[in-house]
Scaffold this motif. Structure first.
Motif, mmCIF file in Angstrom:
data_model
loop_
_atom_site.group_PDB
_atom_site.id
_atom_site.type_symbol
_atom_site.label_atom_id
_atom_site.label_comp_id
_atom_site.label_asym_id
_atom_site.label_seq_id
_atom_site.Cartn_x
_atom_site.Cartn_y
_atom_site.Cartn_z
ATOM 1 N N GLY A 1 0.811 -1.221 0.000
ATOM 2 C CA GLY A 1 0.000 0.000 0.000
ATOM 3 C C GLY A 1 0.841 1.266 0.000
ATOM 4 N N ILE A 2 1.859 1.285 0.858
ATOM 5 C CA ILE A 2 2.708 2.482 0.955
ATOM 6 C C ILE A 2 3.550 2.663 -0.300
ATOM 7 N N THR A 3 4.096 1.560 -0.829
ATOM 8 C CA THR A 3 4.885 1.685 -2.061
ATOM 9 C C THR A 3 3.997 2.089 -3.233
ATOM 10 N N SER A 4 2.744 1.661 -3.196
ATOM 11 C CA SER A 4 1.807 2.068 -4.253
ATOM 12 C C SER A 4 1.557 3.575 -4.196
ATOM 13 N N ILE A 5 1.431 4.103 -2.989
ATOM 14 C CA ILE A 5 1.260 5.552 -2.829
ATOM 15 C C ILE A 5 2.497 6.293 -3.330
ATOM 16 N N ASP B 1 10.862 9.598 -12.761
ATOM 17 C CA ASP B 1 10.743 8.158 -12.502
ATOM 18 C C ASP B 1 11.911 7.353 -13.040
ATOM 19 N N ASN B 2 12.696 7.949 -13.953
ATOM 20 C CA ASN B 2 13.852 7.233 -14.504
ATOM 21 C C ASN B 2 15.159 7.568 -13.781
ATOM 22 N N LEU B 3 15.057 8.353 -12.721
ATOM 23 C CA LEU B 3 16.263 8.699 -11.969
ATOM 24 C C LEU B 3 16.628 7.560 -11.016
ATOM 25 N N TRP C 1 14.962 5.336 -3.298
ATOM 26 C CA TRP C 1 13.963 5.789 -2.331
ATOM 27 C C TRP C 1 12.854 4.745 -2.163
ATOM 28 N N ARG C 2 12.437 4.208 -3.295
ATOM 29 C CA ARG C 2 11.377 3.193 -3.243
ATOM 30 C C ARG C 2 11.826 1.981 -2.444
ATOM 31 N N SER C 3 13.070 1.564 -2.666
ATOM 32 C CA SER C 3 13.623 0.418 -1.939
ATOM 33 C C SER C 3 13.706 0.714 -0.449
ATOM 34 N N ARG C 4 14.057 1.938 -0.102
ATOM 35 C CA ARG C 4 14.162 2.326 1.307
ATOM 36 C C ARG C 4 12.784 2.321 1.967
ATOM 37 N N VAL C 5 11.778 2.747 1.213
ATOM 38 C CA VAL C 5 10.399 2.725 1.741
ATOM 39 C C VAL C 5 9.965 1.284 2.013
ATOM 40 N N GLU C 6 10.235 0.390 1.071
ATOM 41 C CA GLU C 6 9.873 -1.022 1.230
ATOM 42 C C GLU C 6 10.580 -1.640 2.437
ATOM 43 N N GLN C 7 11.868 -1.339 2.565
ATOM 44 C CA GLN C 7 12.636 -1.890 3.682
ATOM 45 C C GLN C 7 12.132 -1.363 5.024
ATOM 46 N N ALA C 8 11.828 -0.074 5.060
ATOM 47 C CA ALA C 8 11.335 0.530 6.298
ATOM 48 C C ALA C 8 10.000 -0.082 6.709
#
Length: 241
Positions: free
Chosen positions: A47-51, A85-87, A93-100
């Motif tokens: 849910g959070i990664t989708s946001i 989105d290509n940076l 950042w997305r990976s850090r959100v998932e890990q957190a």
């Protein structure tokens, strides 16, 4: 009393603090003998990664300011802000959100495991249990002990399971689950009480029937001396019956 009111007020204050500090709220539930949350912990990760992904996508639809501040010029196409989105940093950042979020749900998973101590109670079918217990030939004394056991379990449920509690970044609402288990313990105790009352009624009926037979036999006039002697001997045995 005053102490009870103070404890209740303190609990309410703690609940308010938990609500303010928590990022997410879930409800503890029981379904078919299985403990679960109203929202599966893993769903918070997706849910959070989708946001996060929606935020990145929404960034692509932001128009640049030139057409608005330079209205004397004509623009065939409204220019948009460059996509990010290509940076490489976006993936980071997305990976850090998932890990957190993965770390955040670990305490939630550990917390639900603590309720396995009530697993037998949760899975118990009350009607099947009472039917089996009724056929066990339990005595009045053992029934009293069984009633006390269920009432103690109810007190343990109310003591060990909080109405709400903070678990990391989550606040867990246990009120419905807590009440459901406590009510089940109360129901079990009442069912055993009903068995006890049923047994007492059946015993009273047996005694009443036996007394009626004795009374009828005692009132029957003896036809001869032998019957009179036999009757006197029978009357002596009544206390033993």
């Amino acid at each position: 009393d005053d102490d009870g009111e103070e404890e209740e007020e303190e609990e309410e204050e703690q609940e308010k603090k938990r609500q303010k500090s928590a990022l997410f709220k879930v409800q503890l539930l029981e379904d078919g003998g299985v403990f679960k949350y109203s929202t599966a912990p893993e769903n918070f990760i997706t849910g959070i990664t989708s946001i996060f992904d929606k935020g990145i996508t929404a960034h692509q639809a932001i128009p640049q300011l030139e057409p608005q501040v330079m209205d004397q010029f004509f623009f065939n196409v409204i220019p948009m802000i460059d996509s990010v989105d290509n940076l490489p940093m976006v993936d980071e950042w997305r990976s850090r959100v998932e890990q957190a979020m993965g770390k955040a749900i670990v305490p939630l998973q550990e917390y639900i495991a603590t309720f396995e101590v009530f697993g037998e109670l949760v899975k118990m079918n009350v009607e099947e249990y009472i039917k089996e217990y009724e056929g066990s030939g339990a005595t009045i004394k053992s029934m009293e002990a069984e009633i006390e056991k269920h009432l103690k379990m109810r007190d343990e449920v109310l003591d060990r399971i909080p109405k709400t509690t903070g678990v990391g970044t989550f606040v867990v609402d246990c009120m419905e689950f807590r009440k459901k288990l406590a009510d089940k313990c109360t129901l079990l105790a009442h069912k055993v009480m009903e068995l006890m009352a049923k047994g007492a009624r059946e015993k009273a009926n047996e005694i009443s029937e036996a007394f009626t037979k004795i009374s009828a036999k005692a009132k029957m006039p003896p036809p001869d001396i032998e019957s009179l002697v036999a009757k006197k001997e029978y009357l002596k045995t009544i206390p033993d019956e």
